[in-house]
Design a protein around this motif. Structure first.
Motif, mmCIF file in Angstrom:
data_model
loop_
_atom_site.group_PDB
_atom_site.id
_atom_site.type_symbol
_atom_site.label_atom_id
_atom_site.label_comp_id
_atom_site.label_asym_id
_atom_site.label_seq_id
_atom_site.Cartn_x
_atom_site.Cartn_y
_atom_site.Cartn_z
ATOM 1 N N ALA A 23 -53.794 22.626 59.085
ATOM 2 C CA ALA A 23 -52.917 23.228 59.027
ATOM 3 C C ALA A 23 -51.760 23.065 59.075
ATOM 4 O O ALA A 23 -50.781 23.577 58.751
ATOM 5 C CB ALA A 23 -53.663 23.732 60.594
ATOM 6 N N GLN A 58 -65.161 29.702 63.147
ATOM 7 C CA GLN A 58 -64.456 30.292 64.007
ATOM 8 C C GLN A 58 -63.392 28.881 64.312
ATOM 9 O O GLN A 58 -62.308 29.507 64.189
ATOM 10 C CB GLN A 58 -65.170 30.862 65.346
ATOM 11 C CG GLN A 58 -64.765 30.982 65.889
ATOM 12 C CD GLN A 58 -63.840 32.349 65.627
ATOM 13 O OE1 GLN A 58 -64.361 33.138 64.681
ATOM 14 N NE2 GLN A 58 -62.688 33.161 66.431
ATOM 15 N N VAL A 59 -63.903 27.653 65.025
ATOM 16 C CA VAL A 59 -62.913 26.663 65.427
ATOM 17 C C VAL A 59 -62.102 26.374 63.890
ATOM 18 O O VAL A 59 -61.043 25.578 64.712
ATOM 19 C CB VAL A 59 -64.236 25.813 65.963
ATOM 20 C CG1 VAL A 59 -62.826 24.487 66.217
ATOM 21 C CG2 VAL A 59 -64.715 25.768 67.118
ATOM 22 N N THR A 60 -63.084 25.979 63.368
ATOM 23 C CA THR A 60 -62.405 25.774 61.677
ATOM 24 C C THR A 60 -60.649 26.653 61.893
ATOM 25 O O THR A 60 -59.442 26.097 61.486
ATOM 26 C CB THR A 60 -62.983 25.230 60.674
ATOM 27 O OG1 THR A 60 -63.075 26.104 60.219
ATOM 28 C CG2 THR A 60 -64.156 23.903 60.918
ATOM 29 N N GLY A 61 -61.133 27.567 61.789
ATOM 30 C CA GLY A 61 -60.238 28.822 61.832
ATOM 31 C C GLY A 61 -59.184 28.828 62.474
ATOM 32 O O GLY A 61 -57.926 28.952 61.888
ATOM 33 N N SER A 62 -59.897 28.913 64.119
ATOM 34 C CA SER A 62 -59.017 29.173 64.670
ATOM 35 C C SER A 62 -59.327 27.961 66.282
ATOM 36 O O SER A 62 -59.696 28.156 67.203
ATOM 37 C CB SER A 62 -58.833 30.203 65.506
ATOM 38 O OG SER A 62 -59.769 31.880 64.921
ATOM 39 N N PRO A 63 -58.440 27.199 65.835
ATOM 40 C CA PRO A 63 -58.641 25.896 66.845
ATOM 41 C C PRO A 63 -58.799 25.823 68.131
ATOM 42 O O PRO A 63 -58.652 25.150 69.136
ATOM 43 C CB PRO A 63 -58.184 24.401 65.845
ATOM 44 C CG PRO A 63 -57.065 25.264 64.612
ATOM 45 C CD PRO A 63 -57.866 26.445 64.340
ATOM 46 N N ASP A 64 -57.403 26.794 68.485
ATOM 47 C CA ASP A 64 -57.386 26.826 69.535
ATOM 48 C C ASP A 64 -57.608 27.833 70.931
ATOM 49 O O ASP A 64 -57.485 28.059 72.304
ATOM 50 C CB ASP A 64 -55.708 26.790 69.897
ATOM 51 C CG ASP A 64 -54.641 25.970 69.689
ATOM 52 O OD1 ASP A 64 -55.024 25.455 69.204
ATOM 53 O OD2 ASP A 64 -53.823 26.500 68.886
ATOM 54 N N ASP A 65 -59.155 28.093 70.083
ATOM 55 C CA ASP A 65 -60.056 29.211 70.572
ATOM 56 C C ASP A 65 -60.618 28.462 71.402
ATOM 57 O O ASP A 65 -61.913 28.147 71.179
ATOM 58 C CB ASP A 65 -60.707 30.119 69.416
ATOM 59 C CG ASP A 65 -60.907 31.236 70.345
ATOM 60 O OD1 ASP A 65 -62.028 31.520 71.687
ATOM 61 O OD2 ASP A 65 -61.381 32.088 69.328
ATOM 62 N N ALA A 68 -64.864 30.107 71.143
ATOM 63 C CA ALA A 68 -65.054 29.324 69.698
ATOM 64 C C ALA A 68 -65.284 27.810 70.079
ATOM 65 O O ALA A 68 -66.320 27.272 69.439
ATOM 66 C CB ALA A 68 -64.407 29.294 68.939
ATOM 67 N N GLN A 69 -64.887 26.711 70.983
ATOM 68 C CA GLN A 69 -64.661 25.527 70.685
ATOM 69 C C GLN A 69 -66.376 25.330 72.361
ATOM 70 O O GLN A 69 -67.289 24.554 71.339
ATOM 71 C CB GLN A 69 -63.840 24.787 71.484
ATOM 72 C CG GLN A 69 -63.066 24.725 70.679
ATOM 73 C CD GLN A 69 -61.378 24.170 71.368
ATOM 74 O OE1 GLN A 69 -61.691 22.980 73.000
ATOM 75 N NE2 GLN A 69 -60.079 24.295 70.954
#
Length: 132
Positions: A23, A58-65, A68-69
């Motif tokens: 990103a 989900q993690v690759t799209g929203s790594p701060d979630d 999801a982690q």
């Protein structure tokens, strides 16, 4: 924390790190080039399992979630427990990342790992310690 969960937590931290670097257009600057290999290996193992595939995306799209982690960590640990060869591959990739971190300075920050507990191996403490 059991060793499989610890490796899964470290693997998720590496996936998050890779997603953040991508990103930020820093993927080429990373001291360890195995991040893409790790993600592709996980993606290949998860193929056909909709919940696991969604957790990775989900993690690759929203790594701060953080939710999801945690979901990805559970999925990864579950797959590692079911397949010892897959566990060995993930462990090897995580070990390579730790080795690369030692050669080129910090690669995985506490901010990426957040609340995950990760086994870091040997800890050396030096200096004068006074306790009261």
């Amino acid at each position: 924390m059991d060793p499989v969960t610890a490796v899964a937590a470290a693997g998720v931290a590496l996936v998050v790190k890779g997603a953040l670097e991508s990103a930020g257009q820093e993927a080429g600057r990373s001291g360890w080039a195995g991040g893409a290999r790790l993600v592709e290996r996980i993606r290949a193992r998860f193929r056909g399992n909709a919940a696991a595939e969604q957790a990775l995306e989900q993690v690759t799209g929203s790594p701060d979630d953080e939710n999801a982690q945690q979901d990805l960590q559970r999925q990864l640990a579950g797959h590692m427990m079911l397949d010892s060869d897959f566990e060995a591959e993930i462990r090897k990739l995580v070990d390579e990342a730790v080795a690369a971190q030692g050669r080129s300075g910090p690669q995985i920050s506490a901010g990426l790992i957040k609340n995950a507990q990760v086994f870091n191996g040997k800890v050396e403490i030096q200096g004068n310690w006074t306790t009261s």
